[in-house]
Every structure is written in structure tokens, then in C-alpha cells.
Enzyme design. Structure first.
Site, PDB file in Angstrom:
ATOM      1  N   SER A   1       0.856  -1.351   0.143  1.00 30.70           N
ATOM      2  CA  SER A   1       0.010   0.029   0.034  1.00 30.70           C
ATOM      3  C   SER A   1       0.934   1.309  -0.132  1.00 30.70           C
ATOM      4  CB  SER A   1      -1.088   0.158   1.283  1.00 30.70           C
ATOM      5  OG  SER A   1      -1.917  -1.098   1.070  1.00 30.70           O
TER       6      SER A   1
ATOM      7  N   ARG B   1       1.827   4.468  -3.136  1.00 30.91           N
ATOM      8  CA  ARG B   1       1.409   5.774  -2.623  1.00 30.91           C
ATOM      9  C   ARG B   1       2.840   6.592  -2.875  1.00 30.91           C
ATOM     10  NH1 ARG B   1      -2.274   2.710  -0.296  1.00 30.91           N
ATOM     11  NH2 ARG B   1      -4.339   3.925   0.341  1.00 30.91           N
TER      12      ARG B   1
ATOM     13  N   GLY C   1      -4.877  -3.547  -8.226  1.00 30.36           N
ATOM     14  CA  GLY C   1      -6.191  -2.840  -8.046  1.00 30.36           C
ATOM     15  C   GLY C   1      -5.982  -1.531  -7.388  1.00 30.36           C
TER      16      GLY C   1
ATOM     17  N   ARG D   1     -12.780  -6.679 -11.830  1.00 33.89           N
ATOM     18  CA  ARG D   1     -13.011  -5.863 -10.614  1.00 33.89           C
ATOM     19  C   ARG D   1     -13.604  -4.756 -10.804  1.00 33.89           C
ATOM     20  NH1 ARG D   1      -7.686  -6.201  -7.015  1.00 33.89           N
ATOM     21  NH2 ARG D   1      -9.209  -5.558  -5.411  1.00 33.89           N
TER      22      ARG D   1
ATOM     23  N   ASP E   1      -7.235  -8.164   3.581  1.00 30.56           N
ATOM     24  CA  ASP E   1      -6.310  -8.882   3.011  1.00 30.56           C
ATOM     25  C   ASP E   1      -6.076 -10.122   3.635  1.00 30.56           C
ATOM     26  OD1 ASP E   1      -6.520  -7.329   0.376  1.00 30.56           O
ATOM     27  OD2 ASP E   1      -4.880  -6.198   1.205  1.00 30.56           O
TER      28      ASP E   1
ATOM     29  N   LYS F   1     -12.127  -8.997  -4.661  1.00 25.25           N
ATOM     30  CA  LYS F   1     -10.724  -8.805  -4.790  1.00 25.25           C
ATOM     31  C   LYS F   1     -10.045  -9.463  -5.935  1.00 25.25           C
ATOM     32  CE  LYS F   1      -9.644  -6.695  -0.873  1.00 25.25           C
ATOM     33  NZ  LYS F   1      -8.867  -5.476  -0.857  1.00 25.25           N
TER      34      LYS F   1
ATOM     35  N   ARG G   1     -12.488 -14.511  -3.091  1.00 22.97           N
ATOM     36  CA  ARG G   1     -11.715 -15.124  -2.066  1.00 22.97           C
ATOM     37  C   ARG G   1     -12.346 -15.932  -0.997  1.00 22.97           C
ATOM     38  NH1 ARG G   1      -7.102 -10.334  -1.243  1.00 22.97           N
ATOM     39  NH2 ARG G   1      -5.822 -11.186  -2.808  1.00 22.97           N
TER      40      ARG G   1
ATOM     41  N   ARG H   1      -2.674 -14.474  -2.908  1.00 24.73           N
ATOM     42  CA  ARG H   1      -3.072 -14.699  -1.393  1.00 24.73           C
ATOM     43  C   ARG H   1      -3.647 -16.331  -1.353  1.00 24.73           C
ATOM     44  NH1 ARG H   1      -1.273 -10.102   0.862  1.00 24.73           N
ATOM     45  NH2 ARG H   1      -1.740  -8.343  -0.007  1.00 24.73           N
TER      46      ARG H   1
END
Length: 434
Positions: A20, A24, A90, A118, A315, A342, A346, A388
Site C-alpha cells: 500500500s 502511494r 487494484g 474488478r 487482505d 478482490k 476469495r 493470497r
């Protein structure tokens, strides 16, 4: 890729950079004027797609060494020469749409087959309310999408679900909108955008609003390049830590894990399940508290996870479900319908994978219940290319009676390049399947 029952795992490893914050840092650096030096950037496929994207928007992007990057921003975005391909990212595409909406640019965003499934209107809707224009060459609400930005007006937006991606996209657009942009959340979502915007020189207001908060900023603020130190990703650290909890005799330490209270819901849940978790060497890095987390083999018990914890660990539910398979009793996970949109559904994939391994799972529209005990394993798990899902079942296989195989391990590189090598370094038996 196949994982087999392992001897006790031991050792200390470093968590890869937080995904994340890596997205950014690149985007904010590209929006800013001047140089942004980034240390600890996650060099996974998702983040590398964002690096290519901001370069297409006109920023200078240089890799200086492992995890060390320099972004030279020119105070805004220019129209790129071609389509912005965000791959599987995403977070990348939604934050980039928010950032680009504030500039007079025309751009088409696209992604891989997974990202094309998505929903995007959750972001394009509020951005359109601010004045951005969108076109859908194919199916509405799905990539690809054409964006024409600039001339935005501020918005006072009330979210129905806590989402850091939606909040961040609106705030980034608000930097170049006329007026004060405000986002109200029902529950607090991760606050990396607010923290990092301040590091880049922006003024961001945060006030309590019921059980959530109101985040606001005034348009017309310029960002200035700065140094960003990216701490370890708690979502990635979860996999070796989970292995430490479920493989008998194990003790695994992951160093430099971010301990932002809006990202530690999994650690809190594991402790409620009886996990032996300790944190040492607490310190600050990149404006975030970090520490070295040690997980020791534990007899876990099932719990009911509070639905309002979902935003802090959305997550991590796949790996929580994998550890719950070894717990005594039922672990109930509800209020997590967001998991269905996601990289894959999931909830459905974890339920199917666990059931194939002999675990009792009851699926619901907004969650599922895993009843643990001895795990047979012995299955080929369908991942639909979800990193994941793949990592969660490989960890499961390390403590199952029979080997567990996942069908598409290549996508693990989107978030955790080096996962297999790191796990093998702790003593895990994970190998490519012939």
C-alpha cells in the site's frame, strides 16, 4: 507448486516492503514537485506496474538499488502516449485514477484478465461527481476505462463501506479540486494516504465521526518531494508468521513489520485464538511504528472475528482461514463481502480449497465459518491466479498430513517476490511440481 509437512521452522526474515505504501510513494512522488527518494519499495509486479504508469504520466523514475528508487516529479501529470496498463494492481489503478482526474489529461486505464473483472464504479462514481469524465469501451464498471480529467469541484462524500482505495482516490483528486473535499467513513480504513500526504507537505484534517471519521483537505495544495522509508508489509509478514503458528516446534521472527493499528487486526485475532506472538524492537520508520514479530507454535482455538475488524485485515482473511483450519472449534468470519471482489472471489476459493483438503467450511454471502482440527491436505487447489489464495494454501500444506499443491503460483510475484525462497530459508518444504 507443492508444500509438504515440514520440520520445525526457525529463523529471522525481513518482511518485503508494504504494498500500500509503495504504491502511494510512487504516485505522490510523481504528483509532487522535486525529488522523492524511496527506501524499502516493494518490487513486486503490482508496484512495478505503478512505477511504469507514473513514468508514462511524465515523472522521472530511477531504480538506484534493491528497494531504493528515485522519483522526480514535475508538479503534475501529463497525458501519456499510450494505455496505462496496471497489470493486477487494484490499488494502483484506483489511486492513479484519482490522481489523474485532477489534471487536464486524457488517458485509458487497463489491466490483466483478473483486474478487468474488478468493479471500478465505486471509484469512478465519486470522481465523476467531482467533474471527471469517463467512458467505457467495453463492459460498464469494468476496465478498460477512458478518463478525461481537470476542472474538478470538491465533494463531500459519505462512504457506505470503509475503503482506503476509494477514500484515497477522492482525496488525491481533491488536491486539484476547487473547494474542500471531505470523505466520511463508517469505520476507519487504513490511513497511509493521510499520513503520507502530510509528509509531502499537504494539510489533511481528520475528525471523529461516529465510529468512523471525516477526512478533509483543501484543493490547490502542492506536494513537495520528500524521503519515504517503506516499512515491512503486515499482509506479507502474515504468511511466515502463520507457518510459525501451525508447524509444531516452530519459532519464526519477521523483522521490520508495520504496526499501524489499522493494519494489525490479524495479530489481534490470532492472540484471541491463543497465539504465542511477541513484538520486540518497536521503532518508527516512514512515519509508521514498526517492530520485529515472533510467532511460536501454538494450540489455537476458534473465535468469532468482530465484523468491524474487517477493514484492518481484509487482505489477511485467506491466511486467517488457513490457520483456523488447525484451531480447535469454529472460527466465524462475517462482514467480509468485500473479499468477493478482490483479485478473485476469495471467500469461494478459500472455502473450496479448504474443503478439498478435508476441512469443514460453511460459506455465507458475506463470510464463512471454518471448523478446525487435523488437516488432511492432499489436494490440488485452484487459485484463479490469486496470490493470497496460493500462499495461504502453501502455508497450510506445511502442517497438513498430506502435500498440498496450488495450480498457478506465478502470481505470487505480484505482492511477495521471493516468497518461496524466504520460506525455504526458514526450513519449509515448498517446491515446483514436476
Amino acid at each position: 507448486m507443492t508444500a509438504r509437512s515440514a520440520p520445525p521452522l526457525s529463523g529471522a526474515v525481513r518482511a518485503p516492503g508494504d504494498k500500500s505504501m509503495s504504491h502511494r510513494a510512487l504516485i505522490f512522488g510523481a504528483m509532487a514537485a522535486g525529488v522523492t527518494e524511496i527506501d524499502g519499495l516493494l518490487e513486486g509486479d503490482d508496484v512495478l506496474a505503478t512505477a511504469r504508469a507514473v513514468e508514462s504520466f511524465g515523472a522521472g523514475v530511477e531504480r538506484l538499488g534493491e528497494g531504493r528508487w528515485r522519483v522526480t516529479g514535475h508538479g503534475g501529470f501529463r497525458s501519456p502516449g499510450g494505455v496505462i496498463d496496471c497489470g493486477n494492481a487494484g490499488t494502483g489503478v484506483r489511486l492513479l485514477m484519482g490522481a489523474a482526474a485532477g489534471y487536464p489529461v486524457s488517458v485509458t486505464f487497463d489491466g490483466d484478465a483478473s483486474l478487468r473483472k474488478r468493479p471500478m464504479k465505486r471509484v469512478t462514481g465519486p470522481l465523476a461527481g467531482m467533474g471527471a469524465r469517463f467512458g467505457w469501451p467495453g463492459e460498464e464498471d469494468r476496465l478498460p476505462v477512458e478518463l478525461s480529467g481537470g476542472g474538478l469541484k470538491a465533494i463531500d462524500y459519505v462512504q457506505t463501506v470503509a475503503s482506503a482505495q476509494i477514500k484515497s482516490a477522492i482525496l488525491l483528486a481533491g488536491l486539484n479540486a476547487d473547494g474542500v473535499t471531505t470523505v466520511t467513513e463508517p469505520e476507519p480504513s487504513r490511513d497511509h494516504t493521510e499520513r503520507m500526504l502530510r509528509a509531502f507537505g499537504a494539510e489533511v484534517g481528520v475528525l471523529p465521526a461516529g465510529t468512523g471519521w471525516r477526512v478533509s483537505l483543501t484543493g490547490g495544495q502542492a506536494l513537495t518531494g520528500t524521503a519515504v522509508s517503506v516499512p515491512g508489509d503486515p499482509s506479507s509478514a502474515a504468511f511466515p508468521l502463520a507457518a510459525g503458528l501451525i508447524v509444531p516446534g516452530s519459532a519464526v521472527t519477521v523483522e521490520g513489520v508495520m504496526l499501524n493499528p489499522l493494519r494489525t487486526g490479524l495479530l489481534e485475532t490470532w492472540r484471541e485464538m491463543g497465539a504465542d506472538l511477541t513484538v520486540a524492537n518497536r521503532r518508527m520508520a516512514g512515519g509508521e511504528e514498526v517492530g520485529d514479530v515472533t510467532a511460536r507454535y501454538s494450540r489455537l482455538r476458534g473465535v468469532v472475528v468482530p465484523p468491524d475488524r474487517a477493514a484492518s485485515m481484509i487482505d489477511e482473511y485467506p491466511i486467517l482461514a488457513a490457520t483456523a483450519a488447525f484451531a480447535d472449534g469454529a472460527t466465524v468470519m462475517r462482514g467480509i463481502g468485500e473479499m468477493r471482489v478482490k483479485e478473485s472471489d476469495r471467500i469461494a476459493l478459500m472455502a473450496a480449497g479448504l474443503q478439498a483438503c478435508g476441512v469443514r467450511v460453511e460459506e455465507e454471502p458475506e463470510g464463512f465459518t471454518v471448523t478446525g482440527g487435523a488437516v488432511r491436505g492432499g489436494a490440488m487447489v485452484t487459485t484463479h491466479g490469486d496470490h493470497r489464495i496460493a500462499m495461504s494454501h502453501l502455508v497450510l500444506g506445511l502442517a497438513a498430513a498430506e502435500a498440498v499443491t496450488v495450480d498457478e503460483p506465478g502470481m505470487i510475484a505480484t505482492s511477495f517476490p521471493g516468497f518461496v525462497e524466504l520460506m525455504r530459508g526458514l526450513g519449509a518444504d515448498i517446491a515446483a511440481t514436476a
